[in-house]
Design an enzyme around this catalytic site. Sequence first.
Site, PDB file in Angstrom:
ATOM      1  N   CYS A   1     -73.812   2.242 -14.644  1.00  0.00           N
ATOM      2  CA  CYS A   1     -73.126   1.163 -15.333  1.00  0.00           C
ATOM      3  C   CYS A   1     -74.157   0.434 -16.214  1.00  0.00           C
ATOM      4  O   CYS A   1     -75.346   0.741 -16.174  1.00  0.00           O
ATOM      5  CB  CYS A   1     -72.497   0.201 -14.330  1.00  0.00           C
ATOM      6  SG  CYS A   1     -73.680  -0.765 -13.374  1.00  0.00           S
TER       7      CYS A   1
ATOM      8  N   CYS B   1     -69.353   1.909   1.770  1.00  0.00           N
ATOM      9  CA  CYS B   1     -68.293   1.579   0.835  1.00  0.00           C
ATOM     10  C   CYS B   1     -67.151   2.580   0.932  1.00  0.00           C
ATOM     11  O   CYS B   1     -67.376   3.774   1.041  1.00  0.00           O
ATOM     12  CB  CYS B   1     -68.847   1.546  -0.595  1.00  0.00           C
ATOM     13  SG  CYS B   1     -70.126   0.281  -0.807  1.00  0.00           S
TER      14      CYS B   1
ATOM     15  N   CYS C   1     -77.063  -1.277 -14.202  1.00  0.00           N
ATOM     16  CA  CYS C   1     -78.044  -0.331 -13.672  1.00  0.00           C
ATOM     17  C   CYS C   1     -78.851   0.291 -14.803  1.00  0.00           C
ATOM     18  O   CYS C   1     -80.038   0.565 -14.643  1.00  0.00           O
ATOM     19  CB  CYS C   1     -77.366   0.749 -12.845  1.00  0.00           C
ATOM     20  SG  CYS C   1     -76.753   0.101 -11.274  1.00  0.00           S
TER      21      CYS C   1
ATOM     22  N   HIS D   1     -75.650  -1.400  -6.399  1.00  0.00           N
ATOM     23  CA  HIS D   1     -75.385  -0.008  -6.744  1.00  0.00           C
ATOM     24  C   HIS D   1     -76.526   0.893  -6.263  1.00  0.00           C
ATOM     25  O   HIS D   1     -77.649   0.428  -6.029  1.00  0.00           O
ATOM     26  CB  HIS D   1     -75.191   0.129  -8.258  1.00  0.00           C
ATOM     27  CG  HIS D   1     -73.857  -0.403  -8.708  1.00  0.00           C
ATOM     28  ND1 HIS D   1     -73.468  -0.439 -10.023  1.00  0.00           N
ATOM     29  CD2 HIS D   1     -72.823  -0.914  -7.993  1.00  0.00           C
ATOM     30  CE1 HIS D   1     -72.239  -0.941 -10.091  1.00  0.00           C
ATOM     31  NE2 HIS D   1     -71.843  -1.246  -8.884  1.00  0.00           N
TER      32      HIS D   1
ATOM     33  N   GLU E   1     -78.353   3.056  -7.788  1.00  0.00           N
ATOM     34  CA  GLU E   1     -79.537   3.061  -8.654  1.00  0.00           C
ATOM     35  C   GLU E   1     -80.398   1.822  -8.394  1.00  0.00           C
ATOM     36  O   GLU E   1     -81.617   1.911  -8.316  1.00  0.00           O
ATOM     37  CB  GLU E   1     -79.136   3.066 -10.142  1.00  0.00           C
ATOM     38  CG  GLU E   1     -78.202   4.189 -10.557  1.00  0.00           C
ATOM     39  CD  GLU E   1     -76.742   3.779 -10.479  1.00  0.00           C
ATOM     40  OE1 GLU E   1     -76.313   3.279  -9.410  1.00  0.00           O
ATOM     41  OE2 GLU E   1     -76.025   3.949 -11.469  1.00  0.00           O
TER      42      GLU E   1
ATOM     43  N   TYR F   1     -68.222   7.865 -14.966  1.00  0.00           N
ATOM     44  CA  TYR F   1     -67.735   6.688 -14.259  1.00  0.00           C
ATOM     45  C   TYR F   1     -67.392   5.577 -15.251  1.00  0.00           C
ATOM     46  O   TYR F   1     -68.235   5.184 -16.048  1.00  0.00           O
ATOM     47  CB  TYR F   1     -68.804   6.231 -13.269  1.00  0.00           C
ATOM     48  CG  TYR F   1     -68.489   4.977 -12.504  1.00  0.00           C
ATOM     49  CD1 TYR F   1     -67.355   4.915 -11.689  1.00  0.00           C
ATOM     50  CD2 TYR F   1     -69.311   3.877 -12.576  1.00  0.00           C
ATOM     51  CE1 TYR F   1     -67.072   3.781 -10.973  1.00  0.00           C
ATOM     52  CE2 TYR F   1     -69.038   2.729 -11.857  1.00  0.00           C
ATOM     53  CZ  TYR F   1     -67.919   2.689 -11.058  1.00  0.00           C
ATOM     54  OH  TYR F   1     -67.641   1.562 -10.347  1.00  0.00           O
TER      55      TYR F   1
HETATM   56 ZN   LIG Z   1     -74.491   0.263 -11.490  1.00  0.00          ZN
END
Ligand SMILES: [Zn+2]
Length: 144
Positions: A100, A28, A103, A72, A74, A121
Amino acid sequence: MDEKSKKKQETDKRYLRMAAIWAENSYCKRRQVGALIVKGNMIISDGYNGTPAGFENVCEDADNVTLPCVLHAEANAITKVAASSNSSEGATIYVTASPCLECAKLIIQSGIKRVVYSEEYHTNEGCELLRRAGITVDFLEVGS
Ligand SMILES: [Zn+2]
């Protein structure tokens, strides 16, 4: 801070630095995130953000927007434990960015009891959900 807490924090920082190095595996471009799951002084899983197995290693579309298929860090680390003979019950997850909401749900369901992250984040709704579920959430700045 007593000697024991100091030692624990140093270990936490080392794992966070390892997670940051692991994030370098990510294809990414917008953001590289790494995660490690540790249980009883043993790293039982690792992950970084990226596309599912068998997909092209591209995370963004032509407008540099993250593709919906990207998992993600996680989520990758948790699903990796699920596919192994290990269990994440009672484990700690070290992640370079705060989880997030999606997650956070996975972390709760996986039985992980502590989350340590080194960078804020977006929103903190993920961390709030984790705390509501009785999970310890620690923010720790790593520095260089
Ligand atoms: Zn996440």
